[in-house]
Design an enzyme around this catalytic site. Sequence first.
Site, PDB file in Angstrom:
ATOM      1  N   ARG A  41      43.646  29.880  41.316  1.00  0.00           N
ATOM      2  CA  ARG A  41      44.589  30.835  40.367  1.00  0.00           C
ATOM      3  C   ARG A  41      44.220  32.270  40.753  1.00  0.00           C
ATOM      4  O   ARG A  41      45.096  32.976  41.009  1.00  0.00           O
ATOM      5  CB  ARG A  41      44.296  30.481  39.082  1.00  0.00           C
ATOM      6  CG  ARG A  41      45.283  29.546  38.376  1.00  0.00           C
ATOM      7  CD  ARG A  41      45.276  29.488  37.007  1.00  0.00           C
ATOM      8  NE  ARG A  41      43.869  29.388  36.194  1.00  0.00           N
ATOM      9  CZ  ARG A  41      43.539  28.163  36.097  1.00  0.00           C
ATOM     10  NH1 ARG A  41      43.960  27.210  36.287  1.00  0.00           N
ATOM     11  NH2 ARG A  41      42.063  28.044  35.461  1.00  0.00           N
ATOM     12  N   TYR A  47      46.010  54.342  47.401  1.00  0.00           N
ATOM     13  CA  TYR A  47      45.267  55.050  48.511  1.00  0.00           C
ATOM     14  C   TYR A  47      45.467  54.217  50.089  1.00  0.00           C
ATOM     15  O   TYR A  47      44.942  52.887  49.633  1.00  0.00           O
ATOM     16  CB  TYR A  47      44.112  55.797  48.581  1.00  0.00           C
ATOM     17  CG  TYR A  47      42.980  54.736  48.121  1.00  0.00           C
ATOM     18  CD1 TYR A  47      42.788  54.410  46.904  1.00  0.00           C
ATOM     19  CD2 TYR A  47      42.259  54.099  49.007  1.00  0.00           C
ATOM     20  CE1 TYR A  47      41.715  53.646  46.410  1.00  0.00           C
ATOM     21  CE2 TYR A  47      41.278  53.026  48.405  1.00  0.00           C
ATOM     22  CZ  TYR A  47      40.905  52.933  47.174  1.00  0.00           C
ATOM     23  OH  TYR A  47      39.949  51.983  46.661  1.00  0.00           O
ATOM     24  N   PRO A  48      45.676  54.509  51.094  1.00  0.00           N
ATOM     25  CA  PRO A  48      45.776  53.828  52.272  1.00  0.00           C
ATOM     26  C   PRO A  48      44.005  53.965  52.665  1.00  0.00           C
ATOM     27  O   PRO A  48      43.498  54.930  52.364  1.00  0.00           O
ATOM     28  CB  PRO A  48      46.577  54.177  53.216  1.00  0.00           C
ATOM     29  CG  PRO A  48      46.631  55.748  52.687  1.00  0.00           C
ATOM     30  CD  PRO A  48      46.375  55.857  51.195  1.00  0.00           C
ATOM     31  N   MET A  49      43.741  52.922  53.560  1.00  0.00           N
ATOM     32  CA  MET A  49      42.450  53.169  54.121  1.00  0.00           C
ATOM     33  C   MET A  49      42.098  52.430  55.527  1.00  0.00           C
ATOM     34  O   MET A  49      43.021  51.578  56.050  1.00  0.00           O
ATOM     35  CB  MET A  49      41.196  52.515  53.339  1.00  0.00           C
ATOM     36  CG  MET A  49      41.685  51.088  52.662  1.00  0.00           C
ATOM     37  SD  MET A  49      39.947  50.476  52.012  1.00  0.00           S
ATOM     38  CE  MET A  49      38.706  50.492  53.387  1.00  0.00           C
ATOM     39  N   HIS A  96      30.167  44.988  47.996  1.00  0.00           N
ATOM     40  CA  HIS A  96      31.303  45.779  47.213  1.00  0.00           C
ATOM     41  C   HIS A  96      32.158  45.061  46.483  1.00  0.00           C
ATOM     42  O   HIS A  96      32.741  45.700  45.347  1.00  0.00           O
ATOM     43  CB  HIS A  96      32.362  46.001  48.558  1.00  0.00           C
ATOM     44  CG  HIS A  96      33.390  47.081  48.660  1.00  0.00           C
ATOM     45  ND1 HIS A  96      32.887  48.644  48.050  1.00  0.00           N
ATOM     46  CD2 HIS A  96      34.791  47.245  48.680  1.00  0.00           C
ATOM     47  CE1 HIS A  96      34.126  49.201  48.172  1.00  0.00           C
ATOM     48  NE2 HIS A  96      35.004  48.492  48.658  1.00  0.00           N
ATOM     49  N   GLN A 150      42.840  45.294  40.895  1.00  0.00           N
ATOM     50  CA  GLN A 150      43.091  45.801  42.287  1.00  0.00           C
ATOM     51  C   GLN A 150      43.855  44.871  42.896  1.00  0.00           C
ATOM     52  O   GLN A 150      43.754  43.728  42.786  1.00  0.00           O
ATOM     53  CB  GLN A 150      41.612  46.040  43.067  1.00  0.00           C
ATOM     54  CG  GLN A 150      41.201  44.991  43.597  1.00  0.00           C
ATOM     55  CD  GLN A 150      40.042  45.499  44.612  1.00  0.00           C
ATOM     56  OE1 GLN A 150      39.743  46.647  44.701  1.00  0.00           O
ATOM     57  NE2 GLN A 150      39.717  44.700  45.406  1.00  0.00           N
TER      58      GLN A 150
END
Lengths: 251, 251, 251, 251, 251
Positions: free
Chosen positions: C128, C147-149, C174, C187
């Site tokens: 799930r 934001y792009p990364m 992380h 996120q």
Amino acid sequence: MADAPPTEEGWFAVHDFREIDWEQWRNAPERRRDAALDEVTTFLSDAEDIGEGETAIFTVAGHEADILILHLRPTLDEVERLGRAFERTAFGSFTARTNSFVSVTEIGGYTSPEYFEDPEEVDAGLRRYLETKKRPSIPEDGYVTFYPMAKRRDPEYNWFETPMEERAEMMAEHGETGKSYAGTVTQVVTSAFGLDDWEWGVTLFATDAVALKDIVYEMRFDEATAKYGEFGSFFVGRRFPVDDLDAFMAA
Amino acid sequence: MADAPPTEEGWFAVHDFREIDWEQWRNAPERRRDAALDEVTTFLSDAEDIGEGETAIFTVAGHEADILILHLRPTLDEVERLGRAFERTAFGSFTARTNSFVSVTEIGGYTSPEYFEDPEEVDAGLRRYLETKKRPSIPEDGYVTFYPMAKRRDPEYNWFETPMEERAEMMAEHGETGKSYAGTVTQVVTSAFGLDDWEWGVTLFATDAVALKDIVYEMRFDEATAKYGEFGSFFVGRRFPVDDLDAFMAA
Amino acid sequence: MADAPPTEEGWFAVHDFREIDWEQWRNAPERRRDAALDEVTTFLSDAEDIGEGETAIFTVAGHEADILILHLRPTLDEVERLGRAFERTAFGSFTARTNSFVSVTEIGGYTSPEYFEDPEEVDAGLRRYLETKKRPSIPEDGYVTFYPMAKRRDPEYNWFETPMEERAEMMAEHGETGKSYAGTVTQVVTSAFGLDDWEWGVTLFATDAVALKDIVYEMRFDEATAKYGEFGSFFVGRRFPVDDLDAFMAA
Amino acid sequence: MADAPPTEEGWFAVHDFREIDWEQWRNAPERRRDAALDEVTTFLSDAEDIGEGETAIFTVAGHEADILILHLRPTLDEVERLGRAFERTAFGSFTARTNSFVSVTEIGGYTSPEYFEDPEEVDAGLRRYLETKKRPSIPEDGYVTFYPMAKRRDPEYNWFETPMEERAEMMAEHGETGKSYAGTVTQVVTSAFGLDDWEWGVTLFATDAVALKDIVYEMRFDEATAKYGEFGSFFVGRRFPVDDLDAFMAA
Amino acid sequence: MADAPPTEEGWFAVHDFREIDWEQWRNAPERRRDAALDEVTTFLSDAEDIGEGETAIFTVAGHEADILILHLRPTLDEVERLGRAFERTAFGSFTARTNSFVSVTEIGGYTSPEYFEDPEEVDAGLRRYLETKKRPSIPEDGYVTFYPMAKRRDPEYNWFETPMEERAEMMAEHGETGKSYAGTVTQVVTSAFGLDDWEWGVTLFATDAVALKDIVYEMRFDEATAKYGEFGSFFVGRRFPVDDLDAFMAA
């Protein structure tokens, strides 16, 4: 920690780069153009004749600007106000600001440490020389080059981590190159820390345009530049008398 | 892994940079200009008199903006709404946003670790000092410099891989430089991680414009800056009373 | 050669950033504004109620945009078409696109290698969780940061030359930082290889704006970020119900 | 000195990216829009049917362009003329050029050294394959990704100082990754040395948009890319028949 | 300190890149277009026929410009004035400057040290060759590529810290590559130190467009370029007779 050299500040400066909307100018009624020229010529003449400070107008070659107006004044307020006042003339409405640089003239501690140690002891000649760094006069005629610069702070080339003595040596070598152009090229160095995006501005004056190319090329080999110099855009042009603005606009 | 220092946040901030369309302003009927000035002056006065927070307006020198409006408020919603509300005044339609910075005030863990270890134990003086970092007041008069910054993450200069203790030492050295300007320069540091393109914003206030240049120059030699500091654009200007906006627009 | 981890893709996404031409809006007849709002509100409501996918609208703080419209759909065609359809509403003509990001949701192989080894074996809870990565739902309310990364490919910090195992360890660390914000920050990670200028997009949601700042700051110290992360522009704002668009435009 | 590999050139290419002024389009009288569509559809159909060369039109997702028109022709003059001719159609006046790429197809010496050593000796299959590199046909339908690229010339990663043999090995590895997408992704590589700002352009075609993401991601781990690749902007879209342009504009 | 090689300067150059506002052109009355073409054709013909110097007009492929006008003259004043004069023709008002490059032709000391040691001693052939570097003639027909460049000043690749002898060797190798294109590609090198943002401009002429690609590609492997060259934007186009401007505008 490396030491910041002492400095002594003089006049504030704004380099005001503008392009002209030639089509709008061409389409404006002659009466409106004449009135605009009268007003702005008076404005610039008055500014040139000011008690303390300098104002000058230059052509600029290339697409980044048509003219540069340079104001030097004792306070930041004055240079800020002059830029705004020009913008608000009728002539200003035929122009658009494409670039600018806000800075302040300075005597740097590298060149004349003795002045900072004991200003009373330096002789009159050096004093006059240093005075021109704080309150420079702009040559009546000739070519101009302006560029902003900064010093690198990379691991292997870090100006701000280099001992004071080594920086002074490099600046002395750099000064020697400059001296070899004495009488040919005049330079005005202004500091922009906390005022604009680069650390310093360099404004060079010469009656021979090739000399401007030569000095910048030769200095590129000086250690202070070769290893530590970073440069922004370069602008080149020529000073003209305020009274020739109508001829410039008619040309 | 290096440790993130603790932080405590205060007010959100938006730095709102705008240029004025002077030609459109000049061409507008006096009645429309007067009405626009009345409305925006009331808007800004009301914003300045708000219970919690600060609002101030500044001139900006150079071509990147004419004015800066700075809003500090307890919530992101409020600063976002104030920016939009200004934009939507009649006066706002004579301006264009050229830049902005969204951030939040913070007490950083480097400066006052004892506060984060046991906030009850810190004395009243330190507590008041830290309070001004979270809810700063903007000096009534004087010059302002704003710039955004970040810390490098390069192999040899990687702030975020440097042990906490070393970072704290560098920040302490950096703080010493700042303290030598106590009474001359006031600084407001805001954090922009996750909010804007740079990591922090620095807003400096001083009654002497040269002091703004001096502190930024001197700090460039601090290890925290010389090795790790990256900077965006610098903006310099001067605060003026909201009631002088009509004089500014007429000047 | 380092190995590319397996991935599994879900919905395509377009982040559509727009600024509003407030002056044009203010000057438009009320009837035209009402009709434009009716049309676009219906358009967005219909888009939100679509069978498969998500659509949401957000305010954006600062000068880079006024609103963000985020579309998630099973195909690239659908998100491309939705962006064009919004542009072509009457309301769209009061806006200009200032930025965008085209990407696709993915389950990355670092986080759940067991899923890629034997998807049948993973338990229902993980399944799930992974499903929400491919088909995320956008929180009804609260703040957003986008934001792009990209990951660095420098000699000393080269993500794509780092052995798979080391990358997985860094991603696990992380992930731990992320988990400490569970319940506070949600996120959505989307991949943009071959689709847009950066490698990934990160969209964070939280009901507390400071949490967005906190997580981005704390993660900056994670090795995966401190050494390998490169970031583009950050945008922050807040979701609002489509039915409040008229209030937003009237505010 | 490292050796430049031999190359053999085919057609010149221009990638012509344009955004549509939807508001101007919406406001134009139907008659004018119909006439514009008729003219440009004929122009593009004629261009597609040309004896030697290819022309195709694509949607583009995101804010950087709405459509891409790709022209391949035997001479630079023809592609330059086609770009200008499109610009000058009535339809062209509803568009603005946002980007472009001028390049020439090539057979690179890495892939087929035997061809350059003795072209007569290579078998018919390879000859046909190489022929498609010089005179590629654009798939009738499906997605497209375009991006410009260059090879690094940094001290540790300097492609142009790397011995030919090592470069060839890396290109062979890179080719293996490409071959694993045979039948799924078609690529056209064009050279832009001396013609445009980057060194090469890569145009990928696939009927599955995810495959475009996958191949670019997987290739990022190839040594030739991980260490030496530098990339510009990525554009993604989908080919559509010229006759559907009216539907595209009406959608 | 490394030595700056001697140089000798010739003509100043301005590369003036412009895009055409095709819509404005199309909408202008025929009479106005005819008058504009007459005036500008006369202007350019007169400029081409000038006693000392060269003027030429080129198409430019891609979106960055439509035409390039290149002026070579003995003084900076003349090239600056010609750029402004073109801008101010009626035709100029249908164009916008998108780029420019201000520079001066030079004989570099690397190529012909004997000339700088004793100019009287060099033979007539070399003298004529060097003369063409200072006062180049622009080929009547054929393709053109222009790009600005600089030499790196990085710790490992620092041209300006490299001993003169090593630089001369690299320039000799580079010259050999150039010589292998003798009769195929003609090059004009101009110096822009102190005049524009890059250090040199390179303008290449060839009747075969592929040769422009070939020489730039092959030179990329020369040590002087592979390690030290930095490049700006590349522009490619084709010279056309001034009298064909009406055909170009009608095409």
